[in-house]
Design an enzyme around this catalytic site. Structure first.
Site, mmCIF file in Angstrom:
data_model
loop_
_atom_site.group_PDB
_atom_site.id
_atom_site.type_symbol
_atom_site.label_atom_id
_atom_site.label_comp_id
_atom_site.label_asym_id
_atom_site.label_seq_id
_atom_site.Cartn_x
_atom_site.Cartn_y
_atom_site.Cartn_z
ATOM 1 C CB VAL A 46 -0.886 0.036 1.283
ATOM 2 C CG1 VAL A 46 -1.761 1.337 1.222
ATOM 3 C CG2 VAL A 46 -2.108 -1.258 1.087
ATOM 4 C CB CYS A 47 4.170 1.934 1.672
ATOM 5 S SG CYS A 47 3.857 1.269 3.299
ATOM 6 N N PRO A 48 3.592 2.301 -1.482
ATOM 7 C CG PRO A 48 4.216 0.674 -3.031
ATOM 8 C CD PRO A 48 3.959 0.958 -1.512
#
Length: 187
Positions: A46-48
């Site tokens: 999810v972070c990118p």
């Protein structure tokens, strides 16, 4: 954990930005709005998506007189490796702060001690260093960086227009409210 309208303490850390590693101090940004975006870790899922969206809006944040810092417990070397390997992260121009000790994450209340990771946390800090907005959520729930930009814009508006308030989903240029007894029960 910091609370709304508390002064953010100074911190120093290494950051990766534009293929360079440098030391930054929070106090170096006094006089500017600051947006800090904490995330669980590099080379995740999810972070990118969040950091890429933040990167796409970076110029919009800068137009609002702010600087953006992303923060995770990864080292600057991991930030560089992720930047070199991820098409989404290669677009990022803002500083990626390294907090391997977890000190900054702990100060902002995003550190999960049992996992040793940061929750997703977004913080808007005014030019005097006071916390104006915070949002912390589970690692599996991605954030909207458009909403974070809107919160920054609302925080700027109410600072510049004392006595005014921004209603739900307010966007720049829309009507605001002047709180008072004349509005009680009328909205």
């Amino acid at each position: 954990m910091l609370k709304i309208n508390e002064k953010v303490p100074d911190f120093e850390a290494e950051a990766y930005q534009n293929d360079r590693i440098r030391k930054i101090k929070f106090s170096d940004y006094r006089g500017k709005w600051m947006v800090l975006v904490f995330y669980p870790g590099d080379f995740t899922f999810v972070c990118p998506t969040e950091l890429q969206e933040l990167g796409e809006l970076y110029d919009d944040f800068k137009k609002e007189g702010s600087e953006v810092l992303s923060v995770s417990k990864d080292t600057v070397f991991v930030h560089k490796a992720w930047h070199d390997n991820s098409p989404a992260i290669q677009t990022i121009k803002y500083p990626m702060v390294a907090d391997p000790s977890g000190k900054i994450c702990r100060e902002f209340g995003t550190l999960t001690e049992d996992e040793g990771l940061s929750l997703r946390g977004s913080f808007v800090i005014d030019p005097d260093g006071f916390l104006k907005c915070l949002e912390i959520q589970d690692t599996s729930i991605g954030r909207s960086m458009h909403e974070l930009l809107r919160k920054l814009q609302a925080a700027r508006f109410v600072r510049e227009h004392k006595g005014r308030a921004c209603p739900a989903s307010w966007q720049p240029g829309e009507e605001t409210l002047k709180p008072g007894l004349n509005l009680v029960g009328k909205i």
